[in-house]
Design a protein around this motif. Structure first.
Motif, PDB file in Angstrom:
ATOM      1  N   HIS A 218       0.270  -4.060   1.808  1.00 51.10           N
ATOM      2  CA  HIS A 218       0.595  -3.634   0.453  1.00 51.10           C
ATOM      3  C   HIS A 218       2.089  -3.330   0.356  1.00 51.10           C
ATOM      4  O   HIS A 218       2.783  -3.189   1.366  1.00 51.10           O
ATOM      5  CB  HIS A 218      -0.217  -2.389   0.057  1.00 51.10           C
ATOM      6  CG  HIS A 218      -1.680  -2.649  -0.083  1.00 51.10           C
ATOM      7  ND1 HIS A 218      -2.500  -2.884   0.996  1.00 51.10           N
ATOM      8  CD2 HIS A 218      -2.479  -2.715  -1.186  1.00 51.10           C
ATOM      9  CE1 HIS A 218      -3.740  -3.094   0.573  1.00 51.10           C
ATOM     10  NE2 HIS A 218      -3.750  -2.983  -0.735  1.00 51.10           N
ATOM     11  N   TRP A 219       2.548  -3.202  -0.878  1.00 50.18           N
ATOM     12  CA  TRP A 219       3.968  -2.946  -1.132  1.00 50.18           C
ATOM     13  C   TRP A 219       4.144  -1.708  -2.003  1.00 50.18           C
ATOM     14  O   TRP A 219       3.363  -1.445  -2.908  1.00 50.18           O
ATOM     15  CB  TRP A 219       4.600  -4.141  -1.852  1.00 50.18           C
ATOM     16  CG  TRP A 219       5.859  -3.798  -2.596  1.00 50.18           C
ATOM     17  CD1 TRP A 219       6.009  -3.617  -3.940  1.00 50.18           C
ATOM     18  CD2 TRP A 219       7.145  -3.561  -2.026  1.00 50.18           C
ATOM     19  NE1 TRP A 219       7.311  -3.294  -4.247  1.00 50.18           N
ATOM     20  CE2 TRP A 219       8.030  -3.248  -3.084  1.00 50.18           C
ATOM     21  CE3 TRP A 219       7.637  -3.581  -0.720  1.00 50.18           C
ATOM     22  CZ2 TRP A 219       9.369  -2.967  -2.880  1.00 50.18           C
ATOM     23  CZ3 TRP A 219       8.981  -3.297  -0.517  1.00 50.18           C
ATOM     24  CH2 TRP A 219       9.826  -3.001  -1.585  1.00 50.18           C
ATOM     25  N   ILE A 220       5.176  -0.934  -1.709  1.00 47.07           N
ATOM     26  CA  ILE A 220       5.583   0.177  -2.565  1.00 47.07           C
ATOM     27  C   ILE A 220       7.064   0.444  -2.331  1.00 47.07           C
ATOM     28  O   ILE A 220       7.575   0.272  -1.213  1.00 47.07           O
ATOM     29  CB  ILE A 220       4.755   1.452  -2.276  1.00 47.07           C
ATOM     30  CG1 ILE A 220       5.144   2.565  -3.263  1.00 47.07           C
ATOM     31  CG2 ILE A 220       4.927   1.914  -0.836  1.00 47.07           C
ATOM     32  CD1 ILE A 220       4.280   3.801  -3.166  1.00 47.07           C
ATOM     33  N   ASP A 221       7.741   0.850  -3.378  1.00 45.60           N
ATOM     34  CA  ASP A 221       9.118   1.316  -3.275  1.00 45.60           C
ATOM     35  C   ASP A 221       9.038   2.827  -3.090  1.00 45.60           C
ATOM     36  O   ASP A 221       8.793   3.568  -4.041  1.00 45.60           O
ATOM     37  CB  ASP A 221       9.887   0.960  -4.545  1.00 45.60           C
ATOM     38  CG  ASP A 221      11.362   1.293  -4.435  1.00 45.60           C
ATOM     39  OD1 ASP A 221      11.816   1.604  -3.311  1.00 45.60           O
ATOM     40  OD2 ASP A 221      12.058   1.252  -5.468  1.00 45.60           O
ATOM     41  N   LEU A 222       9.192   3.280  -1.855  1.00 44.90           N
ATOM     42  CA  LEU A 222       8.983   4.694  -1.547  1.00 44.90           C
ATOM     43  C   LEU A 222      10.037   5.581  -2.219  1.00 44.90           C
ATOM     44  O   LEU A 222      11.192   5.172  -2.374  1.00 44.90           O
ATOM     45  CB  LEU A 222       9.035   4.915  -0.039  1.00 44.90           C
ATOM     46  CG  LEU A 222       7.883   4.323   0.772  1.00 44.90           C
ATOM     47  CD1 LEU A 222       8.190   4.426   2.273  1.00 44.90           C
ATOM     48  CD2 LEU A 222       6.575   5.021   0.458  1.00 44.90           C
ATOM     49  N   PRO A 223       9.658   6.788  -2.613  1.00 46.63           N
ATOM     50  CA  PRO A 223      10.642   7.725  -3.187  1.00 46.63           C
ATOM     51  C   PRO A 223      11.759   8.033  -2.201  1.00 46.63           C
ATOM     52  O   PRO A 223      11.591   7.909  -0.976  1.00 46.63           O
ATOM     53  CB  PRO A 223       9.801   8.978  -3.468  1.00 46.63           C
ATOM     54  CG  PRO A 223       8.399   8.491  -3.561  1.00 46.63           C
ATOM     55  CD  PRO A 223       8.300   7.333  -2.610  1.00 46.63           C
ATOM     56  N   ALA A 224      12.878   8.464  -2.731  1.00 48.12           N
ATOM     57  CA  ALA A 224      14.066   8.700  -1.906  1.00 48.12           C
ATOM     58  C   ALA A 224      13.810   9.711  -0.798  1.00 48.12           C
ATOM     59  O   ALA A 224      14.372   9.607   0.293  1.00 48.12           O
ATOM     60  CB  ALA A 224      15.228   9.157  -2.786  1.00 48.12           C
ATOM     61  N   GLY A 225      12.961  10.704  -1.057  1.00 49.58           N
ATOM     62  CA  GLY A 225      12.712  11.731  -0.058  1.00 49.58           C
ATOM     63  C   GLY A 225      12.151  11.176   1.232  1.00 49.58           C
ATOM     64  O   GLY A 225      12.463  11.665   2.325  1.00 49.58           O
ATOM     65  N   TYR A 226      11.352  10.135   1.134  1.00 54.44           N
ATOM     66  CA  TYR A 226      10.784   9.537   2.340  1.00 54.44           C
ATOM     67  C   TYR A 226      11.857   8.798   3.135  1.00 54.44           C
ATOM     68  O   TYR A 226      11.868   8.843   4.368  1.00 54.44           O
ATOM     69  CB  TYR A 226       9.638   8.593   1.966  1.00 54.44           C
ATOM     70  CG  TYR A 226       8.374   9.335   1.602  1.00 54.44           C
ATOM     71  CD1 TYR A 226       7.380   9.568   2.544  1.00 54.44           C
ATOM     72  CD2 TYR A 226       8.179   9.831   0.322  1.00 54.44           C
ATOM     73  CE1 TYR A 226       6.226  10.263   2.218  1.00 54.44           C
ATOM     74  CE2 TYR A 226       7.037  10.527  -0.022  1.00 54.44           C
ATOM     75  CZ  TYR A 226       6.063  10.745   0.934  1.00 54.44           C
ATOM     76  OH  TYR A 226       4.929  11.439   0.596  1.00 54.44           O
TER      77      TYR A 226
END
Length: 496
Positions: A218-226
């Motif tokens: 799967h794909w996700i654009d992770l939040p900056a905090g990660y």
């Protein structure tokens, strides 16, 4: 390390034997479930927490008492374990060891000390910081597995100035394993949660020249905090003043051509509705222990997503006509507050909203209250949480329906504010079954104990779908390489 035992296990693998797993620090069995789904046999587990040990026994050994008792790894030798479970000699009982010693077990234990532990296992048994790590190494040494999988938090790569994954790899390499480690985020593997884990894999050098990690599904654009947390964790492994640790592997790349990550709504929207405010008003939601003895009929067939369907139909862990652990915390002050929050709101927003509600409540009074009086303070306490918003900015968070959940923690066993349900009509924290779904535990997976221990078990677990992806890739390597290993020679020189 018993080389003959290694060769016998390789031969058994060639002959089609099922891979047998020992899960150390197993918890309720997130890793075990993933490996079980990949076709491994869960032969045994060691877990100190009594509720988690019972959960593991319930799910993988039909509740057999000998598999359901809590065991202290510092007091349970490999030989004692296999003896109690009727598994024969420890050196022959397991093909794969999985698990992860708590980081506290070897915090601040330097590289030289780790080398000494490897050479002299008794040397630091008095050192509480290292003892669990020593026991883990002792199990590997005694049981001679073909592969080892260790999982832990990303901070393991930068724990008190030490890259513990590199140091563990150094020990295992000296013992005949090919090692590599990476950081994998569960959301890339079909889990509806953005959960980063360190995964270390070690495979016998007789079988492989390198270690591979599973490709994302799967794909996700992770939040900056990660991304920021990952950069801190990798600071040592990718140090600029040297070439970096050759055993670190960047996570296999995911692209937006893959299906999008599973969202919270896709994960839990089919579960029975719990209207916290209505239940509270009707007197059906009270303070007290939440036991799993009240069935709630499952009626969400018309709301099932592909993910929900998979959680209902997981082979061996299928969901039944009713759900028994769909229970929530008693938080009467805050249900109305939950309803008014927006997706993504955290404690500062919640506190401001609560103050606004308090001001409205004061205006509705026929007889005004003077600020600071007992009645004024009592009314405020019934509406406004007492925590300083400057000190607890991340204490609360209302989930976003169309994104995976943020990381679930064992702290769920103490409160539910970190994961407030996205549905304002329900106005509640997530339930035990919600949390299980967000970790990718199927509906037929049973959790021993009451609500608080169940939340803790879920928060401590490895997401089973992430574990399954790792297990399948490892199995692929073991089976492919095992088939190419020459047959073991007997004393007469004949093929075994």
């Amino acid at each position: 390390m018993d080389e003959r035992a290694i060769q016998q296990k390789i031969q058994r693998l060639r002959n089609g034997g099922r891979l047998r797993v020992l899960d150390l620090f197993s918890g309720c069995g997130g890793l075990s479930l993933g490996f079980h789904a990949a076709g491994y046999e869960i032969a045994a587990a060691v877990e100190f927490d009594a509720d988690a040990a019972r959960s593991h026994g319930l799910n993988f050994h039909k509740g057999e008492t000998r598999h359901s008792v809590a065991r202290d790894i510092t007091l349970t030798s490999p030989e004692q374990l296999t003896g109690e479970l009727g598994l024969g000699e420890a050196v022959s009982a397991f093909d794969v060891i999985v698990g992860g010693p708590p980081c506290q077990a070897f915090a601040r234990v330097g590289r030289s000390k780790l080398r000494e532990i490897a050479e002299h296992p008794e040397a630091f048994r008095h050192d509480a910081r290292a003892q669990l790590y020593i026991e883990y190494l002792h199990y590997v040494e005694t049981c001679a597995p073909l592969a080892v999988v260790i999982e832990n938090v990303p901070d393991m790569l930068n724990h008190g100035g030490h890259n513990l994954a590199a140091e563990i790899s150094e020990i295992l390499t000296a013992r005949g394993y090919v090692c590599a480690y990476s950081l994998l985020n569960a959301a890339f593997y079909g889990v509806p949660q953005m959960r980063e884990r360190m995964i270390l894999i070690a495979i016998r050098r007789e079988l492989v020249n390198d270690v591979l990690f599973p490709a994302p599904s799967h794909w996700i654009d992770l939040p900056a905090g990660y991304s920021g947390s990952r950069a801190v964790a990798l600071k040592i492994a990718l140090a600029a003043d040297r070439e970096g640790d050759a055993l670190y592997r960047a996570a296999p790349e995911a692209t937006d051509a893959l299906p999008p990550a599973v969202t919270a709504r896709q994960a839990i929207s089919d579960l029975p509705t719990i209207d916290a405010r209505a239940l509270l008003k009707a007197g059906l939601l009270r303070r007290g222990t939440r036991r799993f003895n009240i069935p709630q009929p499952y009626t969400g067939q018309d709301r099932q997503t592909a993910y929900a369907k998979a959680m209902r139909e997981w082979p061996g862990f299928e969901g039944g006509p009713a759900i028994y652990d769909h229970v929530i915390r008693y938080l009467p002050r805050d249900y109305e507050l939950f309803a008014g929050l927006n997706p993504g709101d955290q404690y500062p927003e919640a506190h401001r909203y609560a103050l606004a509600r308090f001001a409205e409540a004061l205006e509705r009074l026929e007889v005004p209250l003077d600020e600071g009086t007992e009645e004024w303070n009592k009314l405020k306490a019934s509406i406004v949480p007492p925590y300083d918003p400057g000190k607890f900015p991340n204490k609360w968070r209302k989930m976003e329906a169309d994104r995976p959940a943020r990381t679930l923690l064992a702290h769920l066993g103490k409160d539910g504010y970190s994961h407030i349900h996205y549905d304002s009509a329900q106005a509640r924290p997530i339930s035990v079954r919600d949390a299980a779904r967000l970790q990718s535990f199927p509906d037929g997976f049973r959790l021993a104990g009451t609500m608080n221990p169940a939340f803790r078990q879920i928060g401590n677990a490895v997401p089973p779908l992430l574990a399954k992806a790792v297990a399948l890739k490892l199995k692929e390597q073991l089976l492919e390489c095992g088939a190419q290993v020459p047959r073991v020679r007997t004393a007469t020189g004949a093929g075994a």
